[in-house]
Write an enzyme that holds these catalytic residues in place. Structure first.
Site, short mmCIF file in Angstrom:
data_model
loop_
_atom_site.label_atom_id
_atom_site.label_comp_id
_atom_site.label_asym_id
_atom_site.label_seq_id
_atom_site.Cartn_x
_atom_site.Cartn_y
_atom_site.Cartn_z
CD GLU A 151 -2.70 -1.51 0.26
OE1 GLU A 151 -2.95 -0.57 -0.54
OE2 GLU A 151 -3.22 -2.64 0.15
CB CYS A 201 -1.81 6.59 2.05
SG CYS A 201 -3.12 5.52 2.66
#
Length: 482
Positions: free
Chosen positions: A228, A262
Site C-alpha cells: 500500500e 495516503c
C-alpha cells in the site's frame, strides 16, 4: 491467553533486537506447524480478545499517539484508528464462518465421477510493516485479516512512533502469546532484516521508494507481498457542482491528520473560473472548522521536525519556480509542536517537487482546466494513484470517469471515507501498490485458496488411458473437440 514472556523488548540494542526478531519468527513457524488449521472458535476468540483490548486501552492508545506526534487530535485517533478497527472486527465476526466454509466447484463430465472444492487455509507466518501516519489502524486492520484467516503475525512498527509501538506491544501481550502475535520495534536495520525474513506473506504500507526495497527483499524468498504505497491522489471538480456543496468535504479530507493520509487529496483539478472562488471557500471553511491552528486540540501536528522541514523545503522549491502560495492562516505556531497551517498552491508546474512526490502534509496544489477531457488526460498520463475523487452530480460523467480512469479506489462527491467502508477492499494499483485487504478480500489475501479434487472408487478416466489408437479414446477425443 496471556503472554508468558516477561521480557520488555521496546528499548533493545540493535544486536538484541535482531536476535529477538529471529527468535520470534522461528517460534511462530514452529507454533504454526503444530496448529496449521485453527478452528472457527479459536479465530473468533482471537478477534474478540483484540476488540476487548482496543476498548480497554483506547485512552492509552490516544495518549501514546499524541506524544509521538507532539499533538494528535484525540477525536481523530478515535475516528480514524480505533473505531474503524472495532467495526472491522465486528464485520469479520459476523461473516467468518461463511468465509471459512469450503466452496464447491463444478466438475466437467469427462472427469466424473468426482467432486471439487476450494479449501481456505492459513498461509502461515504473516509480516506487517506499519508506517507512522496511522500507527494503530495500519497495524490492527491487517492483523484482523491475518487472524481471521488463521495465521501467526509479526508486526514491525515505525521508528517514528515509539510510544504507540510500546503501548501496542504491551497491549497485545496481554491477550496473545508472542508465538501468535508479536510486535517488533527498531530502526531501519531492523526493518530491513524484517523484510528479509521468509514470511508466508508480507504486507507493507509506506512510501513508493521503500516499497521497492521491501519487494526486492521479499523476492529473494519468493514471499508474496501486499503493498500500500499511496501516490498523488487527484480530486476532480466538475463545472456542474456548486462549491458550497462539497468544500467542507475536501477541507476535512485534506485536514484530517494534517494531510498525513495516503488517500488524502494530493491536488485539485477544477474549471478555471472556479479557482478564485475555491481558494476563498477553502480558507473560509478551514477557519470555521479550525478557528485556530496553534494549540487547537482538533488539529494534528506534522509527526516530526524532519517531515515538517521536508514540507517547508518543497514549498520553497515551488515558490522559487514561480508558484503562488497562499497560507490558509498566517497565525504564528508557538505551541511547541510541528503543527502547520494548510497552504494552497497555484501556478504549479511539473518541474516542482510538490507535483512529483506524494505530499503527505497540508499542501494542496490547485490546478485549472479548460475542458474536463484535459483534466482526465492530466490524470491518465501520470502514475496510477491510490485514490481518485470526482465531484459531480452528472450520472453520465460519473460513469465515464469510473470506466476511463484507473486508481486503487474511487469516491464520488466524497473523499477519504471510502477506506472506512467495511465491505470494500482497500488496495493500490501499479505504483500505488498491489493486493488488497479489508473486507472479504482481506481474508482471501491472508489465505491459500487450495483447490482439491476428490475421486471415488470408480475410475471413469481409464477409458482415455493409452494406447490412444483404441476406439474408445478416439471417440472421446472427438467428442471433447466438438
Amino acid at each position: 491467553m496471556t503472554a508468558s514472556s516477561t521480557e520488555t523488548p521496546w528499548n533493545l540494542d540493535a544486536d538484541a533486537a535482531l536476535a529477538r526478531l529471529n527468535r520470534l519468527f522461528k517460534a511462530q513457524q514452529q507454533a504454526f506447524a503444530g496448529e496449521p488449521m485453527p478452528p472457527l472458535a479459536s479465530r473468533r476468540q482471537h478477534l474478540q480478545t483484540l476488540k476487548a483490548l482496543l476498548l480497554e486501552h483506547r485512552d492509552r492508545i490516544a495518549q501514546a499517539i499524541n506524544v509521538d506526534f507532539t499533538a494528535r487530535s484525540t477525536a481523530e485517533t478515535l475516528l480514524a484508528e480505533i473505531i474503524p478497527c472495532i467495526e472491522q472486527v465486528d464485520y469479520v465476526l459476523k461473516r467468518l464462518s461463511r468465509w471459512m466454509r469450503p466452496s464447491r466447484r463444478h466438475v466437467s463430465l469427462q472427469f466424473q465421477p468426482a467432486r471439487a472444492r476450494v479449501v481456505y487455509q492459513p498461509l502461515g507466518v504473516v509480516g506487517i510493516m506499519v508506517p507512522f501516519n496511522y500507527p494503530l489502524n495500519l497495524a490492527v486492520e491487517p492483523l484482523i485479516a491475518a487472524l481471521a484467516a488463521g495465521n501467526r503475525v509479526m508486526i514491525k512498527m515505525s521508528e517514528f512512533t515509539p510510544h504507540i509501538a510500546a503501548v501496542l506491544g504491551e497491549m497485545l501481550r496481554q491477550g496473545f502469546d508472542e508465538d501468535r502475535v508479536a510486535v517488533v520495534t527498531g530502526e531501519a536495520d531492523i526493518a530491513q532484516a524484517f523484510s528479509a525474513l521468509p514470511f508466508d506473506h508480507l504486507l507493507f504500507t509506506g512510501s513508493i521508494p521503500v516499497g521497492r526495497h521491501v519487494m526486492r527483499a521479499a523476492a529473494n524468498n519468493l514471499t508474496p507481498v501486499t503493498l500500500e504505497l499511496g501516490g498523488k491522489s487527484p480530486a476532480i471538480i466538475a463545472d456542474d457542482i456548486p462549491l458550497d456543496d462539497i468544500i467542507d468535504r475536501i477541507v476535512f479530507a485534506k485536514s484530517l491528520n494534517a494531510g498525513q493520509t495516503c488517500v488524502a487529496p494530493d491536488y485539485v483539478l477544477l474549471p478555471r473560473a472556479k479557482v478564485g472562488p475555491f481558494l476563498e471557500a477553502y480558507k473560509t471553511t478551514f477557519r470555521r472548522l479550525y478557528p485556530t491552528v496553534s494549540r487547537n486540540p482538533d488539529y494534528t501536528s506534522i509527526v516530526n521536525q524532519r517531515n515538517y522541514q521536508r514540507l517547508q523545503d518543497w514549498l520553497r522549491d515551488a515558490e522559487e519556480q514561480g508558484a503562488h502560495i497562499e497560507p490558509v492562516s498566517d497565525e504564528v505556531i508557538d505551541d511547541g509542536t510541528w503543527r502547520m497551517a494548510p497552504h494552497l498552491v497555484t501556478n504549479v508546474t511539473d518541474t516542482m517537487t510538490i507535483m512529483q512526490e506524494e505530499l503527505f502534509g497540508p499542501i494542496l496544489p490547485v490546478i485549472p482546466y479548460d475542458a474536463l477531457d484535459d483534466a482526465l488526460d492530466f490524470v491518465s498520463h501520470r502514475p496510477r494513484p491510490l485514490a481518485l475523487y470526482l465531484f459531480t452530480y452528472d450520472r453520465a460523467l460519473q460513469e465515464r470517469v469510473m470506466t476511463r480512469t484507473h486508481a486503487g479506489s474511487m469516491a464520488i462527491n466524497e473523499a477519504v471515507l471510502q477506506v472506512g467502508i467495511d465491505d470494500l477492499p482497500f488496495g493500490g494499483i501499479g505504483p500505488s501498490g498491489m493486493g488488497h485487504y479489508h473486507a472479504h478480500e482481506g481474508f482471501l489475501t491472508m489465505s491459500k485458496a487450495k483447490p482439491v479434487l476428490i475421486k471415488s472408487r470408480l475410475n471413469g478416466m481409464r477409458f482415455i488411458y493409452p494406447p490412444y489408437s483404441r476406439a474408445i479414446p478416439q471417440w472421446l477425443l472427438r467428442w471433447l473437440l466438438r
